[in-house]
Design an enzyme around this catalytic site. Structure first.
Site, PDB file in Angstrom:
ATOM      1  N   LYS A 273       0.830  -1.204   0.000  1.00 40.07           N
ATOM      2  CA  LYS A 273       0.000   0.000   0.000  1.00 40.07           C
ATOM      3  C   LYS A 273       0.867   1.258   0.000  1.00 40.07           C
ATOM      4  O   LYS A 273       2.021   1.226   0.435  1.00 40.07           O
ATOM      5  CB  LYS A 273      -0.886   0.029   1.253  1.00 40.07           C
ATOM      6  N   ARG A 347     -10.770 -11.258   1.429  1.00 40.49           N
ATOM      7  CA  ARG A 347     -11.648 -12.276   0.844  1.00 40.49           C
ATOM      8  C   ARG A 347     -11.006 -13.658   0.889  1.00 40.49           C
ATOM      9  O   ARG A 347     -11.703 -14.666   0.921  1.00 40.49           O
ATOM     10  CB  ARG A 347     -12.020 -11.878  -0.576  1.00 40.49           C
TER      11      ARG A 347
END
Length: 495
Positions: A273, A347
């Protein structure tokens, strides 16, 4: 803080501060106030010192004919009954206004307040939750704790039947306690709040409530079980991943299951990130935190419901064993996933947990909660969590629960049209669907692991915490929505 309800006349209740909320123009003066107090308030209105505007407050010292030493007037800004959101904003103003006075005890007169489509018990429940929520303070790591509010006792004055008022207060404070636990976990720094720490919190919770059973699955055990997606995320950190399964059996029959994403820190992995605001990636476990909080609220309320709650915890770090873009992993369901972006890790941990809870517990419904996508923040901002479901009835139950308590969600599409974005030339699916409809394709990914069960997914990336500045911190959402949903399922949530 201690909370209580009372039907005493305002003049007789001893407190450091009495709160009276008044509408626009202050025309709704409660009849239960002494004449001299009513005249004082009317004089303040006539002089222009108080007009009942939204969030307006006026503190009066030594009010006549009251046992309270202070009188705090708070404006609602409304001309009639309040909406749910307006009432919650009023409760926040009341809590902050009282805290600013230095009072150690306070009472709020409720009988002149009306909320559309809700009774006085609802007002007590959500008022107590709102006051508790807005007096929350996280100062565990502060050396100087002198700024903490002096308030120790808060009483709600109401003419509602005593049994109803006490039950409503118990419900409101239980939900608030769950929110406080969720906020404590979300706000805790990631060097201290890691998967092993969450296990200690889970054990403490199970010790506190005898009705609660706890099972844990280590990263090594998960690998033996075939949880390849979960382990692909967890192995990138020197800290082992952990899975915690709570079971609360307050009723017979198939359980309702909650599954919370607990990425205790998210660097993005190899798909690193940007550095800006990366400190806020400690909040990537707020789905798990909300499960902890909801479990606490359910135990406090002793709900007659069978609940299974799963927390799947890991750090997403760029270690030498971390997953790479292009890796393919096999999930517990047997399906394979090509990892195109290691920052789409939530996920991956959730899909194995969803499969596990279905295989082991055969739930009647499953709700997963996750700070899953930045795309959800773009779509809905900070006001509503996204609600996806393969069952319209389940979606409606969650949405109505959120509307009832002001912890709102918004229905999102889960159409097959989006599924093709997850196509992979090398595996059964990819873990991302490209730049378009990112929150939807993330939900579509999870839907592939929940085909045979009533399932909903809450993307809380926009609602779980407040970003930036002095107000930065976890919100405790969606503990109110989840608890209200479970209360209705248990048959004890009717107003």
């Amino acid at each position: 803080m201690d909370y209580a309800v009372s039907s005493k006349a305002p003049a007789l209740l001893k407190a450091d501060c009495l709160v009276v909320a008044l509408n626009k123009g202050a025309t709704d003066l409660p009849d239960t106030l002494p004449d001299a107090t009513r005249k004082l308030i009317s004089a303040c209105v006539k002089s222009g010192d108080f007009a009942g505007k939204k969030q307006q407050t006026l503190l009066l010292q030594q009010p006549p004919e009251l046992s309270a030493t202070r009188l705090l007037l708070v404006g609602t800004g409304a001309e009639g009954a309040l909406g749910v959101q307006a009432f919650l904003q009023l409760a926040a103003t009341v809590a902050k206004g009282v805290a600013a006075t230095g009072a150690r005890s306070a009472a709020w007169l409720l009988d002149n307040i009306a909320v559309k489509e809700h009774d006085t018990a609802w007002i007590v429940r959500e008022g107590s939750r709102g006051v508790a929520d807005n007096t929350y303070r996280y100062d565990t790591y502060r050396s100087d704790k002198s700024g903490a509010p002096a308030l120790k006792r808060f009483t709600f004055l109401t003419s509602a039947p005593a049994a109803d008022a006490k039950q409503a207060l118990a419900e409101g404070t239980a939900i608030a306690a769950g929110m406080a636990l969720a906020k404590d976990l979300g706000n805790r720094p990631p060097n201290d709040c890691h998967p092993d720490y969450l296990v200690t919190v889970a054990k403490a919770l199970a010790d506190e409530y005898p009705a609660l059973k706890l099972k844990t699955i280590s990263e090594k055990q998960a690998e033996k079980l075939g949880m390849g997606a979960f382990c692909s995320v967890a192995r990138g950190s020197e800290r082992d991943g952990q899975i915690m399964i709570f079971e609360y059996q307050g009723a017979k029959g198939a359980p309702v299951a909650l599954v919370g994403k607990g990425i205790t820190f998210d660097t993005g992995g190899i798909s690193l990130k940007p550095g800006a605001s990366m400190d806020e990636m400690k909040y990537d476990m707020c789905g798990a935190a909300s499960v902890f909080g909801t479990v606490k609220a359910v135990c406090e309320l002793q709900l007659p419901i069978h609940l299974v709650a799963v927390v799947v915890a890991a750090e997403n770090m760029p270690d030498g064993r971390a997953s790479r873009p292009g890796d393919i992993v096999r999930t517990l369901s047997g399906q394979t996933v090509e990892i195109l972006n290691t920052d789409a890790e939530g996920r991956l941990v959730l899909c194995d947990a969803l499969t596990y809870v279905q295989q082991k517990y055969k739930p009647s419904a499953v709700v997963d909660i996750a700070t899953l996508t930045g795309a959800c923040v773009v779509a809905l901002g900070a006001h509503a969590q996204a609600v996806y479901a393969n069952d319209a009835e389940l979606a409606e139950e969650l949405l109505l629960a959120g509307e009832d308590c002001g912890d709102r969600g918004w229905p999102m599409p889960l159409w097959d049209d989006y599924q093709e974005q997850l196509d992979s030339p090398f595996a059964d699916m990819a873990n991302i669907g490209g730049p378009k409809a990112g929150s939807i394709t993330a939900a579509c990914f999870l839907s592939r692991f929940t085909k045979d069960v009533s399932w909903a997914h809450l993307d809380i990336a926009g609602t779980a915490w407040v970003s930036g500045g002095k107000l930065k911190g976890a919100t405790g959402r969606p503990v109110p929505m989840l608890t209200r949903y479970l209360m209705h399922k248990a048959g004890s949530g009717d107003d």
